[in-house]
Design a protein around this motif. Structure first.
Motif, short mmCIF file in Angstrom:
data_model
loop_
_atom_site.label_atom_id
_atom_site.label_comp_id
_atom_site.label_asym_id
_atom_site.label_seq_id
_atom_site.Cartn_x
_atom_site.Cartn_y
_atom_site.Cartn_z
N ARG A 9 0.74 -0.41 -0.48
CA ARG A 9 -0.10 0.13 0.16
C ARG A 9 0.39 1.25 -0.20
N SER A 10 0.54 2.57 -0.37
CA SER A 10 0.95 3.44 -0.59
C SER A 10 2.43 4.10 0.56
N ASN A 11 1.26 3.26 1.76
CA ASN A 11 1.71 4.31 2.79
C ASN A 11 2.76 3.27 3.94
N GLU A 12 2.90 1.76 3.21
CA GLU A 12 4.01 1.17 3.45
C GLU A 12 5.40 1.63 3.07
N ARG A 13 6.26 0.41 3.74
CA ARG A 13 7.40 0.75 2.34
C ARG A 13 8.14 -0.60 1.89
N GLU A 14 7.82 -1.36 2.87
CA GLU A 14 8.57 -2.54 3.03
C GLU A 14 7.50 -4.29 3.82
N LYS A 15 7.89 -4.72 2.42
CA LYS A 15 6.87 -6.06 2.33
C LYS A 15 7.62 -7.03 2.58
N HIS A 16 7.26 -8.51 2.98
CA HIS A 16 7.94 -9.49 2.83
C HIS A 16 6.70 -10.44 2.37
N SER A 17 7.05 -11.25 1.55
CA SER A 17 6.27 -12.15 1.79
C SER A 17 7.68 -13.87 1.19
N SER B 76 9.21 5.36 -6.73
CA SER B 76 9.75 3.80 -7.24
C SER B 76 9.50 2.54 -6.34
N SER B 77 9.70 1.19 -7.02
CA SER B 77 9.27 0.07 -6.12
C SER B 77 10.19 -1.18 -6.60
N SER B 78 10.66 -2.21 -6.00
CA SER B 78 11.68 -3.15 -5.97
C SER B 78 11.42 -4.28 -5.28
N LEU B 79 11.88 -5.18 -6.33
CA LEU B 79 11.10 -6.71 -5.65
C LEU B 79 12.35 -7.27 -5.88
N LEU B 80 12.79 -7.64 -4.77
CA LEU B 80 13.51 -8.18 -4.66
C LEU B 80 13.59 -9.68 -4.26
N ILE B 81 13.68 -10.95 -5.06
CA ILE B 81 13.90 -12.03 -4.62
C ILE B 81 15.07 -12.53 -4.27
N THR B 82 15.44 -13.51 -3.50
CA THR B 82 16.74 -13.89 -2.83
C THR B 82 16.37 -15.96 -2.95
N ALA B 83 17.63 -16.13 -2.71
CA ALA B 83 18.54 -17.39 -3.10
C ALA B 83 17.43 -18.19 -3.93
N SER B 84 17.45 -17.10 -5.41
CA SER B 84 16.47 -17.67 -6.71
C SER B 84 16.69 -19.58 -7.23
N ARG B 85 15.52 -19.70 -7.64
CA ARG B 85 15.98 -20.97 -8.50
C ARG B 85 15.47 -21.35 -9.58
N ALA B 86 15.73 -22.39 -10.50
CA ALA B 86 14.96 -22.19 -11.84
C ALA B 86 13.63 -21.52 -11.94
N ALA B 87 12.90 -22.57 -11.49
CA ALA B 87 11.19 -22.44 -10.62
C ALA B 87 11.14 -21.06 -11.32
N ASP B 88 11.87 -20.13 -11.02
CA ASP B 88 11.82 -18.33 -10.71
C ASP B 88 11.60 -17.96 -12.04
N ARG C 116 11.13 -9.88 -1.59
CA ARG C 116 11.46 -8.55 -0.30
C ARG C 116 10.52 -7.60 -1.54
N VAL C 117 9.77 -6.97 -0.79
CA VAL C 117 9.75 -5.72 -2.28
C VAL C 117 9.12 -4.01 -1.16
N THR C 118 9.92 -3.01 -1.70
CA THR C 118 9.92 -1.81 -1.06
C THR C 118 9.28 -0.85 -1.71
N LEU C 119 8.66 0.06 -1.14
CA LEU C 119 8.01 0.88 -1.62
C LEU C 119 8.54 2.39 -1.35
N ASP C 120 9.07 3.44 -2.35
CA ASP C 120 9.67 4.78 -2.31
C ASP C 120 8.61 5.86 -3.12
#
Lengths: 115, 109
Positions: B50-58, B71-83, B62-66
């Motif tokens: 949401r617009s009043n959130e700065r970071e979220k994990h699932s 701008s926003s970023s999506l981080l996928i950690t420990a990636s797998r071929a299935a990603d 990990r998603v950030t919002l500024d």
């Protein structure tokens, strides 16, 4: 259980023909959408319906006419097909307009090829 | 009209590495969402911030919002071929959602 379904999955037709793509959702959502994804994968909204009423109508040729017989269905009819209409068309639905979690659920897409 | 713009257009990494994708937008938003599309399939919702959130994990996401930088970023950690898939950001303002052109992520085994 399929949440958002589209038929047909593939559609190959000649220029000038008229064709329809059907979409149905069983999620009880009020809002449905049609998107066009071109060969560069850019996803562009075409129409949005909320409870059978048109709420978004982007700059789309009037050869494209959406029809929503009820809130679970949103069909797309295309007249006088042109080569440039070749694309993948996605239907989607979401919960009540203005809801806090406006996640959209997408159908599997219909690949339209105009020869 | 197009709203979000993803960067980079394509990203290739090795399995186990992290993948970061960015999204920039131009106008106001109520929320920003990330979707994934496997080849030949429809989009699947990943995460909403949401617009009043700065970071979220699932999970590994990990998603950030500024909102000041739009701008926003999506981080996928420990990636797998299935990603391996295309990832789209979508901005939502008053139930009008607009998608970017996506980032094509390839994770090599």
């Amino acid at each position: 259980d399929t949440a958002v379904s589209q038929t047909p999955k593939y559609l190959v037709t000649q220029m000038g023909n008229d064709k329809s793509i059907k979409c149905e959702q069983n999620l009880g959502h009020d809002t449905m959408y049609w998107y066009k994804q071109d060969s560069k994968k850019f996803l562009k909204i075409m129409f949005s319906y909320n409870n059978k009423e048109l709420i978004i109508n982007e700059t789309v040729p009037n050869r494209f006419s959406p029809k929503s017989p009820d809130k679970a269905h949103l069909n797309l009819h295309i007249n006088s097909l042109e080569l440039g209409d070749s694309a993948v068309y996605f239907c989607a639905s979401s919960q009540v307009k203005g809801g806090p979690n406006n996640e959209q659920f997408f159908g599997p897409g219909t690949r339209l090829t105009v020869l | 009209s197009q709203q979000g713009e993803e960067d980079p257009q394509a990203l290739s990494i090795q399995e186990g590495e992290n993948a970061t994708m960015n999204c920039s937008y131009k106008t106001s938003i109520n929320n920003l969402q990330w979707y994934r599309q496997n080849s030949g399939r429809g989009l699947v919702h990943l995460i909403l911030i949401r617009s009043n959130e700065r970071e979220k994990h699932s999970g590994r996401l990990r998603v950030t919002l500024d909102t000041s930088k739009k701008s926003s970023s999506l981080l996928i950690t420990a990636s797998r071929a299935a990603d391996t898939a295309s990832y789209f950001c979508a901005t939502d303002f008053n139930n009008d959602m607009r998608f970017g052109a996506g980032t094509r992520l390839t994770v090599k085994p």
